[in-house]
Design a protein around this motif. Structure first.
Motif, PDB file in Angstrom:
ATOM      1  N   VAL A  63       0.835  -1.205   0.000  1.00  0.00           N
ATOM      2  CA  VAL A  63       0.000   0.000   0.000  1.00  0.00           C
ATOM      3  C   VAL A  63       0.872   1.258   0.000  1.00  0.00           C
ATOM      4  O   VAL A  63       0.611   2.215  -0.723  1.00  0.00           O
ATOM      5  CB  VAL A  63      -0.955   0.000   1.210  1.00  0.00           C
ATOM      6  N   LEU A  67       0.964   4.287  -2.729  1.00  0.00           N
ATOM      7  CA  LEU A  67       0.687   5.667  -2.319  1.00  0.00           C
ATOM      8  C   LEU A  67       1.849   6.610  -2.640  1.00  0.00           C
ATOM      9  O   LEU A  67       1.731   7.819  -2.454  1.00  0.00           O
ATOM     10  CB  LEU A  67       0.402   5.722  -0.817  1.00  0.00           C
ATOM     11  N   TYR A  93      -7.571   6.605  -0.221  1.00  0.00           N
ATOM     12  CA  TYR A  93      -6.962   5.742   0.790  1.00  0.00           C
ATOM     13  C   TYR A  93      -7.852   5.659   2.019  1.00  0.00           C
ATOM     14  O   TYR A  93      -8.210   6.682   2.608  1.00  0.00           O
ATOM     15  CB  TYR A  93      -5.592   6.298   1.166  1.00  0.00           C
ATOM     16  N   ALA A 168     -11.792   9.348   1.352  1.00  0.00           N
ATOM     17  CA  ALA A 168     -11.088   8.662   0.278  1.00  0.00           C
ATOM     18  C   ALA A 168     -11.781   8.833  -1.065  1.00  0.00           C
ATOM     19  O   ALA A 168     -11.129   8.833  -2.116  1.00  0.00           O
ATOM     20  CB  ALA A 168     -10.968   7.175   0.611  1.00  0.00           C
ATOM     21  N   LEU A 177      -7.448   2.352  -2.224  1.00  0.00           N
ATOM     22  CA  LEU A 177      -6.571   1.499  -1.425  1.00  0.00           C
ATOM     23  C   LEU A 177      -7.121   1.421  -0.009  1.00  0.00           C
ATOM     24  O   LEU A 177      -7.299   2.445   0.650  1.00  0.00           O
ATOM     25  CB  LEU A 177      -5.150   2.064  -1.393  1.00  0.00           C
ATOM     26  N   CYS A 178      -7.384   0.212   0.451  1.00  0.00           N
ATOM     27  CA  CYS A 178      -7.976   0.011   1.768  1.00  0.00           C
ATOM     28  C   CYS A 178      -7.027  -0.845   2.598  1.00  0.00           C
ATOM     29  O   CYS A 178      -6.798  -2.017   2.267  1.00  0.00           O
ATOM     30  CB  CYS A 178      -9.332  -0.681   1.646  1.00  0.00           C
ATOM     31  N   ASP A 179      -6.465  -0.275   3.662  1.00  0.00           N
ATOM     32  CA  ASP A 179      -5.496  -0.981   4.499  1.00  0.00           C
ATOM     33  C   ASP A 179      -6.147  -1.358   5.822  1.00  0.00           C
ATOM     34  O   ASP A 179      -6.221  -0.554   6.744  1.00  0.00           O
ATOM     35  CB  ASP A 179      -4.258  -0.103   4.722  1.00  0.00           C
TER      36      ASP A 179
END
Length: 281
Positions: A63, A67, A93, A168, A177-179
């Motif tokens: 990730v 980014l 994000y 996001a 992007l999903c953390d």
């Protein structure tokens, strides 16, 4: 009578859709330790890819690379055809849910607005009305209008995470992007956040890369899985990746994948951290 001729298009001249996310020969190393190497991954617009693996396998590092916060040790990465960079409008994000200070002087709408100009100095007088309208629309999309003016630190974890999803999405990104966005959320809020992300990708054809330890809420939505383990990886549909044979090969030890009441149970992974995977409907 002359028969009309049908022109067959030259396939080589047809436009080719640019992947929303493209990684070629990706490697990340820290000293003598290599997290992953030779990673090739194309994610198409509207595709949902889940990233799985034990702690330390390089999921969050991936990730950070996307980014623009960490360079690759080797290889090439593109987001919507361009190199990644901090504050790129092509990226949205959603981080892990973390408790905020109850006395933080920030309203819900302020937190969402950071998705538009948090990485820039100012937004400009002409853009203030447009900015306000986009923030209002993003809040409405996640059901957050009712706490737009509430102090974010006094909201529940689920409400805060809804605002992070709005933050996001407010910039209309090509890739989300999903953390670990479901971490520390109860089942109801996990479902709500997952639904918001899925609705967005279907409505706007947004690609989703979803890092998670808890696959149950998202597996019915997943097109492919990227599984990272100790420098090795496998990419494919859930039916091909989530098998005893594949995971045993990745972990280099016996891993059992069994079906129990419509769920996939993965037993024997590192750190005694078993994964529980719900089968898609």
């Amino acid at each position: 009578m002359t028969t009309p001729r049908t022109t067959i298009p030259d396939v080589s001249r047809l436009p080719v859709a640019t992947p929303a996310l493209s990684l070629r020969g990706g490697r990340v190393s820290f000293g003598s330790r290599t997290l992953w190497d030779g990673l090739d991954l194309d994610v198409d617009p509207g595709e949902f890819v889940a990233v799985l693996g034990p702690n330390g396998s390089g999921k969050t590092t991936l990730v950070r690379v996307l980014l623009g916060l960490l360079p690759l040790s080797a290889g090439d990465v593109r987001i919507a055809g361009r190199p990644p960079r901090r504050g790129s409008p092509s990226l949205g994000y959603v981080p892990q849910q973390k408790a905020l200070d109850p006395d933080l002087p920030l309203r819900g709408r302020d937190l969402v607005g950071l998705g538009l100009d948090g990485h820039r100095l100012g937004f400009g007088l002409r853009g203030r009305r447009a900015r306000r309208e986009r923030v209002v629309a993003a809040l409405a999309a996640v059901g957050g209008t009712g706490y737009a003016d509430a102090p974010v630190g006094r909201l529940s974890g689920g409400e805060q995470q809804r605002l992070r999803v709005a933050q996001a999405l407010v910039g209309d990104p090509d890739v989300l992007l999903c953390d670990e966005p479901l971490l520390s959320l109860d089942l109801a809020h996990q479902r709500a956040v997952t639904r918001l992300i899925d609705e967005r990708r279907r409505a706007a054809n947004t690609a989703v890369l979803f890092v998670t330890h808890e696959i149950n809420p998202v597996l019915p939505l997943v097109d492919r899985i990227l599984y990272l383990v100790d420098g090795r990886f496998r990419i494919g549909p859930p039916s091909e990746v989530m098998t005893s044979e594949v995971l045993s090969e990745l972990y280099r030890t016996h891993i059992e994948v069994v079906r129990v009441r419509g769920r996939l149970i993965v037993v024997g992974a590192e750190e005694q951290s078993d994964f529980c995977h719900e089968e898609p409907a």
